[in-house]
Scaffold this active site. Structure first.
Site, mmCIF file in Angstrom:
data_model
loop_
_atom_site.group_PDB
_atom_site.id
_atom_site.type_symbol
_atom_site.label_atom_id
_atom_site.label_comp_id
_atom_site.label_asym_id
_atom_site.label_seq_id
_atom_site.Cartn_x
_atom_site.Cartn_y
_atom_site.Cartn_z
ATOM 1 N N ASP A 1 0.818 -1.210 0.000
ATOM 2 C CA ASP A 1 0.000 0.000 0.000
ATOM 3 C C ASP A 1 0.860 1.272 0.000
ATOM 4 O O ASP A 1 0.471 2.278 -0.581
ATOM 5 C CB ASP A 1 -0.905 -0.025 1.249
ATOM 6 C CG ASP A 1 -1.918 1.099 1.278
ATOM 7 O OD1 ASP A 1 -2.609 1.279 0.251
ATOM 8 O OD2 ASP A 1 -2.017 1.797 2.300
ATOM 9 N N HIS B 1 4.681 4.941 -2.683
ATOM 10 C CA HIS B 1 4.999 6.273 -2.160
ATOM 11 C C HIS B 1 6.420 6.377 -1.598
ATOM 12 O O HIS B 1 7.154 7.308 -1.928
ATOM 13 C CB HIS B 1 4.011 6.659 -1.056
ATOM 14 C CG HIS B 1 2.565 6.549 -1.479
ATOM 15 N ND1 HIS B 1 2.141 6.828 -2.756
ATOM 16 C CD2 HIS B 1 1.445 6.204 -0.791
ATOM 17 C CE1 HIS B 1 0.835 6.647 -2.830
ATOM 18 N NE2 HIS B 1 0.383 6.262 -1.653
ATOM 19 N N LYS C 1 0.339 2.516 10.212
ATOM 20 C CA LYS C 1 -0.967 3.066 10.568
ATOM 21 C C LYS C 1 -1.105 3.052 12.084
ATOM 22 O O LYS C 1 -0.436 2.277 12.773
ATOM 23 C CB LYS C 1 -2.078 2.222 9.961
ATOM 24 C CG LYS C 1 -2.017 2.176 8.440
ATOM 25 C CD LYS C 1 -3.343 2.542 7.835
ATOM 26 C CE LYS C 1 -3.303 2.534 6.333
ATOM 27 N NZ LYS C 1 -3.396 3.855 5.725
HETATM 28 C C1 BG6 Z 1 -2.864 5.848 -0.068
HETATM 29 C C2 BG6 Z 1 -2.954 4.604 0.769
HETATM 30 O O1 BG6 Z 1 -2.214 5.591 -1.275
HETATM 31 O O2 BG6 Z 1 -2.133 6.836 0.659
HETATM 32 C C3 BG6 Z 1 -3.583 4.900 2.120
HETATM 33 O O3 BG6 Z 1 -3.722 3.640 0.081
HETATM 34 C C4 BG6 Z 1 -2.861 6.017 2.809
HETATM 35 O O4 BG6 Z 1 -3.598 3.737 2.943
HETATM 36 C C5 BG6 Z 1 -2.730 7.217 1.887
HETATM 37 O O5 BG6 Z 1 -3.604 6.372 3.975
HETATM 38 C C6 BG6 Z 1 -1.855 8.277 2.501
HETATM 39 O O6 BG6 Z 1 -1.906 9.420 1.709
HETATM 40 P P1 BG6 Z 1 -1.648 10.856 2.328
HETATM 41 O O7 BG6 Z 1 -1.686 11.766 1.167
HETATM 42 O O8 BG6 Z 1 -2.754 11.093 3.337
HETATM 43 O O9 BG6 Z 1 -0.317 10.786 3.009
#
Ligand code: BG6
Length: 500
Positions: A245, A250, A351
């Site tokens: 995820d 990211h 998380k």
């Molecule tokens: C998403 C994930 O890609 O990014 C989520 O699937 C996560 O689980 C989210 O919470 C986090 O994004 P941001 O922009 O809030 O840091």
């Protein structure tokens, strides 16, 4: 915002598959609304929302209105402005897998061309469950609605595959229907202002780049901590986990921004080439032992975050009561290239942690010779912190003489804070990314080889974790900084996760 008439996109129809879903309500349509308020939306613009539900255009507009009023970056200005956007939205009911349904969609799209007397750009945004991506792409292609390869684009949300093989398969299928230049794979982190600024910081200033290598940098830490648990996404998340995820996309993208070589030009392919070089340089986890030594997983149990009691992951809706899915992942990677040889990069995400905080810490090496008497020195920070969110800025931590008769050193900070430095508002990532797609600029999107290279890196960990349950799960209480093993990962190297 100043309007740059050259960059304002031409006539565009945005077709969103899965238009009434969570992403549309929370991100996509609020982003369109803000683009409209800032005068970036094309003068001729339409959005067609597609889904299989029995509903009308008015129903869809009402659902999206709620989403915008709740999630818009700028104040929701009630009916006036919303009505303008709302009028450009229509609903089209379709079974995504039924080729016949695309004939009606074709008529709808043609009607805009007739109305505007032009051939408008067509953007097909797939915000759907993964199993629908292939049939939709195929039906778009065979129905001929994306025949103009210059002005038709397809946008694919993550997850892009669930492992290396499925991502490769999906790339092959998509490229059977579209040119690579038409395919926009989203990683919304790349649209964040502070993430884009990493390139500006590194390559528009001459000060840091000479130090940006193994000679001066001790190690790098990338943290993406979230306070939220799995919320209502248990069904999806239980089949995914933190590695898929967050890390595969990211965090590895953040790593690419930090570690890439200077591109020659600011062009999509050039930048993507430099990022793929980084991914290809990451030393593979060549054995189970390497995975065990360098990767850590965790799963939260009940606890308190921000004073609020959070149920344990296994009790969340949609998760298995014996789930082995990780809600926390940390890993150490090395890059085998001249610049980074032997510099560890530590990545962590989780998380239900105590803080929402995305930041990158560059820890420089200590001075080669300490000339100050021992009692004059405090700890030596020599540290640069790039705050991605929610704090946005860059902090340089260094030593200074504390005022007084004695020579005594203390830590001080030089701060660049977005709020102080700029009066301009910061667009949401999806505003930037949607505008880029409309303008046909793929710089902030993922190319096929990037996605595959990123999957390749995490595969040995995924496989090991899937085949070997963690008997200690759940192993960290909600509201703590993750499992102890994540601390051990750094302690073994004589380091700690740095206070952010
Ligand atoms: C998403 C994930 O890609 O990014 C989520 O699937 C996560 O689980 C989210 O919470 C986090 O994004 P941001 O922009 O809030 O840091």
């Amino acid at each position: 915002m100043m309007i740059d008439s050259i960059k304002k996109p031409g006539p565009t129809v945005l077709v969103i598959f899965g238009a009434s879903g969570d992403l549309s309500q929370r991100k996509l349509v609020p982003a369109l609304y803000n683009l409209m308020l800032d005068h970036w939306l094309p003068d001729n613009f339409a959005m067609v929302g597609v889904s299989h539900h029995d509903r009308t255009t008015d129903d869809l507009r009402e659902i999206l209105k709620e989403g915008v009023s709740e999630h818009s970056r700028q104040d929701f200005k009630g009916n006036g402005d919303w009505d303008t956007l709302s009028e450009s939205i229509t609903y089209y009911k379709a079974d995504f897998t039924d080729p016949e349904a695309y004939k009606g969609l074709a008529k709808e799209l043609d009607s805009y061309d007739e109305k505007w007397n032009t051939s408008a750009s067509r953007i097909f945004y797939l915000s759907v469950s993964p199993q629908f991506i292939e049939p939709i792409a195929q039906n778009i292609n065979t129905s001929g609605i994306a025949n103009n390869v210059k002005t038709s684009r397809i946008v694919v949300e993550k997850p892009f595959g669930r492992d290396y093989e499925s991502a490769k398969h999906l790339n092959k299928k998509l490229r059977g229907h579209f040119l690579e230049s038409q395919i926009y794979r989203i990683d919304h982190y790349l649209g964040k202002e502070t993430v884009q600024n990493i390139m500006a910081f590194r390559f528009a200033n001459a000060i840091f780049e000479p130090l940006w290598n193994r000679n001066y940098i001790d190690h790098v830490q990338i943290t993406v901590s979230e306070t939220v648990g799995v919320e209502h996404r248990g069904n999806y998340y239980d089949k995914s986990g933190a590695l898929r995820d967050m890390i595969q996309n990211h965090l590895l993208q953040l790593l690419c921004m930090i570690a890439m070589e200077p591109p020659i030009t600011y062009h999509a392919d050039e930048i993507q080439n430099r990022k793929v070089d980084v991914l290809n340089a990451i030393r593979p986890f060549s054995s189970e032992e390497k995975v065990k030594d360098n990767a850590v997983r965790g799963q939260y149990t009940a606890g308190k975050v921000d004073g609020e009691t959070i149920e344990g992951y296994r009790d969340a809706k949609g998760t298995d009561e014996k789930s082995n899915t990780e809600t926390y992942a940390a890993m150490k990677v090395y890059l085998d290239n001249w610049r980074w040889k032997d510099v560890p990069f530590y990545l962590r995400t989780g998380k239900s942690l105590p803080e929402k905080n995305t930041s990158i810490t560059i820890q420089f090496k200590p001075v080669s010779h300490q000339l100050f008497p021992c009692d004059a020195t405090n700890t030596i920070p020599n540290r640069l912190v790039i705050h991605i969110q929610p704090t946005m800025g860059i902090k340089l931590c260094m030593q200074a003489k504390k005022p007084g008769i004695k020579m005594s050193l203390n830590n001080v900070e030089m701060n660049f804070d977005y709020d102080d430095a700029f009066s301009e508002a910061t667009p949401e990532a999806y505003e930037t990314l949607l505008l880029d797609v409309m303008q046909g600029d793929s710089t902030l999107f993922m190319r096929a080889d990037q996605v595959e290279a990123a999957w390749k890196i995490v595969m040995p960990i995924l496989e090991y974790w899937e085949n070997n349950k963690d008997e200690d799960f759940p192993n960290y209480p909600a509201g703590s900084w993750g499992p102890k093993k994540a601390d051990d990962l750094l302690e073994r190297d004589g380091r700690t996760w740095l206070v952010l």
